[in-house]
Design a protein around this motif. Sequence first.
Motif, PDB file in Angstrom:
ATOM      1  N   TRP A  27      -6.928  -3.315  14.500  1.00  0.00           N
ATOM      2  CA  TRP A  27      -6.507  -2.828  13.327  1.00  0.00           C
ATOM      3  C   TRP A  27      -6.063  -2.595  13.084  1.00  0.00           C
ATOM      4  CZ3 TRP A  27     -10.292  -1.147   9.833  1.00  0.00           C
ATOM      5  CH2 TRP A  27     -10.740  -0.640  10.233  1.00  0.00           C
ATOM      6  N   GLY A  28      -5.512  -3.157  11.474  1.00  0.00           N
ATOM      7  CA  GLY A  28      -3.878  -3.486  10.699  1.00  0.00           C
ATOM      8  C   GLY A  28      -3.543  -4.711  10.233  1.00  0.00           C
ATOM      9  N   VAL A  29      -3.209  -4.451   9.229  1.00  0.00           N
ATOM     10  CA  VAL A  29      -2.290  -4.892   8.504  1.00  0.00           C
ATOM     11  C   VAL A  29      -2.185  -6.591   8.486  1.00  0.00           C
ATOM     12  CG1 VAL A  29      -0.836  -5.903   6.758  1.00  0.00           C
ATOM     13  CG2 VAL A  29      -1.933  -3.312   6.345  1.00  0.00           C
ATOM     14  N   PRO A  30      -2.519  -7.620   8.383  1.00  0.00           N
ATOM     15  CA  PRO A  30      -2.398  -8.708   9.436  1.00  0.00           C
ATOM     16  C   PRO A  30      -0.805  -9.272   8.784  1.00  0.00           C
ATOM     17  CG  PRO A  30      -4.040  -9.153   7.189  1.00  0.00           C
ATOM     18  CD  PRO A  30      -3.951  -7.495   7.872  1.00  0.00           C
ATOM     19  N   VAL A  31      -0.582 -10.498   9.749  1.00  0.00           N
ATOM     20  CA  VAL A  31       0.988 -10.446   9.314  1.00  0.00           C
ATOM     21  C   VAL A  31       0.345 -12.265   9.120  1.00  0.00           C
ATOM     22  CG1 VAL A  31       2.907 -11.483  10.119  1.00  0.00           C
ATOM     23  CG2 VAL A  31       1.994  -9.646  11.047  1.00  0.00           C
ATOM     24  N   PRO A  32       0.947 -12.440   7.137  1.00  0.00           N
ATOM     25  CA  PRO A  32       1.088 -13.048   6.514  1.00  0.00           C
ATOM     26  C   PRO A  32       1.870 -14.392   7.034  1.00  0.00           C
ATOM     27  CG  PRO A  32       2.295 -11.377   6.030  1.00  0.00           C
ATOM     28  CD  PRO A  32       1.849 -10.732   6.482  1.00  0.00           C
ATOM     29  N   PRO A  72      -6.800  -2.269   0.533  1.00  0.00           N
ATOM     30  CA  PRO A  72      -6.116  -3.933   0.166  1.00  0.00           C
ATOM     31  C   PRO A  72      -4.597  -3.690  -0.649  1.00  0.00           C
ATOM     32  CG  PRO A  72      -8.456  -3.553  -0.388  1.00  0.00           C
ATOM     33  CD  PRO A  72      -8.506  -2.237   0.261  1.00  0.00           C
ATOM     34  N   GLU A  73      -5.102  -2.353  -1.718  1.00  0.00           N
ATOM     35  CA  GLU A  73      -3.151  -1.423  -2.195  1.00  0.00           C
ATOM     36  C   GLU A  73      -2.315  -2.208  -0.929  1.00  0.00           C
ATOM     37  OE1 GLU A  73      -6.406  -1.148  -4.625  1.00  0.00           O
ATOM     38  OE2 GLU A  73      -6.359  -0.574  -2.511  1.00  0.00           O
ATOM     39  N   GLN A  74      -3.107  -1.784   0.285  1.00  0.00           N
ATOM     40  CA  GLN A  74      -1.783  -1.585   1.427  1.00  0.00           C
ATOM     41  C   GLN A  74      -1.178  -2.787   2.369  1.00  0.00           C
ATOM     42  OE1 GLN A  74      -0.384   0.773   2.661  1.00  0.00           O
ATOM     43  NE2 GLN A  74      -0.207   0.777   5.099  1.00  0.00           N
ATOM     44  N   THR A  75      -2.229  -3.439   2.301  1.00  0.00           N
ATOM     45  CA  THR A  75      -2.285  -4.736   2.950  1.00  0.00           C
ATOM     46  C   THR A  75      -1.115  -5.599   1.442  1.00  0.00           C
ATOM     47  OG1 THR A  75      -4.514  -4.764   3.286  1.00  0.00           O
ATOM     48  CG2 THR A  75      -3.531  -7.278   2.877  1.00  0.00           C
ATOM     49  N   GLU A  76      -1.676  -5.869   0.686  1.00  0.00           N
ATOM     50  CA  GLU A  76      -0.770  -6.433  -0.172  1.00  0.00           C
ATOM     51  C   GLU A  76       0.504  -5.712  -1.158  1.00  0.00           C
ATOM     52  OE1 GLU A  76      -1.501  -6.822  -5.373  1.00  0.00           O
ATOM     53  OE2 GLU A  76      -2.410  -5.890  -4.732  1.00  0.00           O
ATOM     54  N   ALA A 112       2.977   2.472   8.595  1.00  0.00           N
ATOM     55  CA  ALA A 112       2.468   3.592   8.043  1.00  0.00           C
ATOM     56  C   ALA A 112       3.069   4.208   6.422  1.00  0.00           C
ATOM     57  CB  ALA A 112       2.762   4.201   8.671  1.00  0.00           C
ATOM     58  N   PRO A 113       4.853   3.860   6.402  1.00  0.00           N
ATOM     59  CA  PRO A 113       5.794   4.371   5.705  1.00  0.00           C
ATOM     60  C   PRO A 113       5.696   3.799   3.979  1.00  0.00           C
ATOM     61  CG  PRO A 113       6.737   4.761   7.223  1.00  0.00           C
ATOM     62  CD  PRO A 113       5.897   3.707   7.760  1.00  0.00           C
ATOM     63  N   ILE A 114       4.921   2.904   4.254  1.00  0.00           N
ATOM     64  CA  ILE A 114       4.183   2.077   3.144  1.00  0.00           C
ATOM     65  C   ILE A 114       3.400   1.944   2.446  1.00  0.00           C
ATOM     66  CG2 ILE A 114       3.797  -0.316   2.358  1.00  0.00           C
ATOM     67  CD1 ILE A 114       5.778  -1.039   4.621  1.00  0.00           C
ATOM     68  N   GLY A 115       2.090   3.417   3.602  1.00  0.00           N
ATOM     69  CA  GLY A 115       1.596   4.171   2.945  1.00  0.00           C
ATOM     70  C   GLY A 115       1.486   4.959   1.576  1.00  0.00           C
ATOM     71  N   TYR A 116       2.704   5.391   1.419  1.00  0.00           N
ATOM     72  CA  TYR A 116       2.889   6.326   0.238  1.00  0.00           C
ATOM     73  C   TYR A 116       2.783   5.335  -0.999  1.00  0.00           C
ATOM     74  CZ  TYR A 116       5.351   9.198   3.512  1.00  0.00           C
ATOM     75  OH  TYR A 116       5.402  10.332   5.130  1.00  0.00           O
ATOM     76  N   VAL A 117       3.967   4.113  -0.948  1.00  0.00           N
ATOM     77  CA  VAL A 117       3.886   3.318  -1.845  1.00  0.00           C
ATOM     78  C   VAL A 117       2.281   2.655  -2.360  1.00  0.00           C
ATOM     79  CG1 VAL A 117       4.390   1.393  -2.542  1.00  0.00           C
ATOM     80  CG2 VAL A 117       6.517   2.682  -1.536  1.00  0.00           C
ATOM     81  N   SER A 118       1.166   1.961  -1.176  1.00  0.00           N
ATOM     82  CA  SER A 118       0.300   2.105  -1.447  1.00  0.00           C
ATOM     83  C   SER A 118      -0.778   2.838  -2.479  1.00  0.00           C
ATOM     84  CB  SER A 118      -1.010   0.961  -0.289  1.00  0.00           C
ATOM     85  OG  SER A 118      -1.019   1.956   0.363  1.00  0.00           O
ATOM     86  N   ILE A 119      -0.901   4.269  -1.504  1.00  0.00           N
ATOM     87  CA  ILE A 119      -0.792   4.649  -1.753  1.00  0.00           C
ATOM     88  C   ILE A 119      -1.400   5.637  -3.284  1.00  0.00           C
ATOM     89  CG2 ILE A 119      -2.012   7.720  -1.660  1.00  0.00           C
ATOM     90  CD1 ILE A 119      -1.905   7.103   1.335  1.00  0.00           C
TER      91      ILE A 119
END
Length: 799
Positions: A257-262, A114-118, A277-284
């Motif tokens: 399978w992925g982050v839905p576009v808002p 959920p953090e990745q999506t946010e 994927a690079p945003i994954g650094y932030v969400s993790i």
Amino acid sequence: MEDGGKSDVPKLPIPGKRNILITSALPYVNNVPHLGNIIGCVLSADVYARYCRLRGYNAIYICGTDEYGTATETKALEENCTPKEICDKYHAIHNEVYDWFDISFDKFGRTSTPEQTEVCQAIFKKLWENKWLSENTMKQLYCDTCKKFLADRLVEGSCPFDGCNYGSARGDQCENCGKLLDPTELKDPKCKVCQNTPRIRDTDHLFIELPLLKDKLEEYIKETSVAGSWSQNAIQTTNAWLRDGLRQRCITRDLKWGVPVPHEKYKEKVFYVWFDAPIGYVSITSCYTSEWEKWWKNPENVELYQFMGKDNVPFHTVMFPSTQLGTGENWTLMKTISVTEYLNYEDGKFSKSKGVGVFGNDVKDTNIPVEVWRYYLLTNRPEVSDTSFSWKDLQAKLNGELLSNLGNFVNRVLSFIAKPESSGYGSVIPDAPGAESHPLTISLAEKVEKLVAEYVEAMEKVKLKQGLKTAMLISNEGNFYLQANQFWKLYKDDKPSCAIVIRTAAGLVHLIAQLLEPFIPSFSCEVFKQLNLPPHFSLSDERGEVLLASRPWEILPPSHRIGTPQPLFKELVDEEVQQYREKFAGSQADRRARDEAANLTDQLNKTKLSDAKKQKASSSKSGGKPKPQPATDREVTMARLDIRVGKILKAERHPRADALYVEEIDVGGGEIRTVVSGLVNYIHLEEMQNRMVCVLCNLKPAKMRDIVSQAMVLAASSSDGSKVELVEPPESAIIGERVTFPGFEGEPDDLLNPKKKIFETLAVDLHTNENLVACYKDVPFTTSAGVCKVSSISNGPVR
């Protein structure tokens, strides 16, 4: 601390200290990492993170599995499960591999959260508000058979670039030349699911306008590449992108399978994995601490260091910075990027998709300890050009550098101290007055002081290979120092001088363990254990520990009692090297097939010979002679195998084995054979019913969990072993007819002698070709109605 200074309490930036945020490229979750992946990102970043902790910097190391996108969906299709199940399975495997390699993440997370999506959606909304996004219609490949648009990794074809023309290029990037592609650019594209040719259709997508961000991006790159000492390969790749001209890049995909576009118009689409994927650094990091913005939106106080292989460079020097700049927020942008070239395997390339090379889960099956693997990979780190892994080179490094140099020095010093007082120091560090005036000791101290300064300089510039080499030079100097002083003679003739030499050498052992902790932490922990010290490693300027390197005789206090010395490394002999070369030859599928063949042979050899004994007893009583056995001196060819067309009449689960089916198979002439097959994890039970199959009928019967298997069903497996399909004769083939191989004539053996390994010898050349036809070498499995085929696995072994 033993884990390299990691803390259970989340760390936050500290004013006035060096705050360093370290990431390594998120490994994709659809496979097991091989050694090239490990040295390319997670191991290199781990070394630098450990070095930062060693120096007293406030550093965190963030990584995790990249879980969204086409490759996960494709893998889920192959393994007949959901993308979430694939991610759970391989995330656990990655975690286990990195734990074995002593990788000291502060947080190893994942992107399907959920953090990745946010975070991802928040960044998208800022880009939309700032008008850096555009809408456009693009042409995309659509598969009429699968009834869907094909994402890039669901398409394969020939690379369109002159001089490459690689025949298995993916729709997003050519593995051979490294160029990024659009699937519509491929020559002769094929759908990976059904192998049919897709057609081009229009579809609407969202794009980031990189050309509009060009000025901001170029200013950032110009300043930071110099200030951050970017590696040359990173600069060259980035400049090539800028020179070729930035283009708008699509950020959405027709996937589930992925982050839905808002966005209402695009709510059925997800973000493209390069954007996500690079945003994954932030969400993790946000999973690590709720105060993640103190790391990621704090460029005045935080330095961002990123580690990756060369194929990931443009995503980190162009794409991700453009995304950050486009939000208009105060992001921590990458300061330093450390890029590796490719690590090759023996005479070819490591390949996850083809299963070639030594993989992370393989190393645990060797008797080679983790510190040897880490050392070898780091001495071989491909910093400026491709390097190669070879078993002989690993042997040379272990025996020549770790055992003869490093291990020898440490063991000589500690073993001498541990000797009884009549011939040593009774395990106690001696006092050493007068060390400042001992010529050889002063000369050593000057050399060591210089080498430590060079070590620090190399590591600060992320020249990891040079740092390791420099630390090992101190061990060389230690061995020279012992030899020059001939301490074994000094002990008899000049005890005060001997005490100086031994206390100095013991200090050097301590120093070397400190310097090598970022590289081979398990070695350093063992040395500290033998020194009878807690595994706390520090080389801080503030504490004067770097300065102390110039006075090694003062590092360990007199009267300190050491622990029990033990050899630190074991020799790797030629026989072991040859065994490993043979064991890890070919692809993972080849190895799995060899193991299965060996296991089958073992099963056959263990089968009770009661029937044979009864026959022998009966012959003795009747005075008759047993039937003559088939000749064993025949040439080993496919003619000796009795492969028949069979039909599965009934298949059911084995009552005592979860992974096995029990089949009743009609093999012709009114003969029904019971067959036990390990296919439960690959083929649904209902799909096994009434199937036409190829059956090897002259194997020796083998009891498998109390049920005797009287034959073997032949099947093909994918290169990574995740998919298995039955070899099927044509529907009009005659049940019971023999499957032949043109050019190989003759009657089959009545029964294959398991000791002669006839099937195992022939099995290495059984495979499917590009047309899905089962073959021995290039000769097809042939029936009166045509050749035998599989559904979708090309170039896979048949067993």
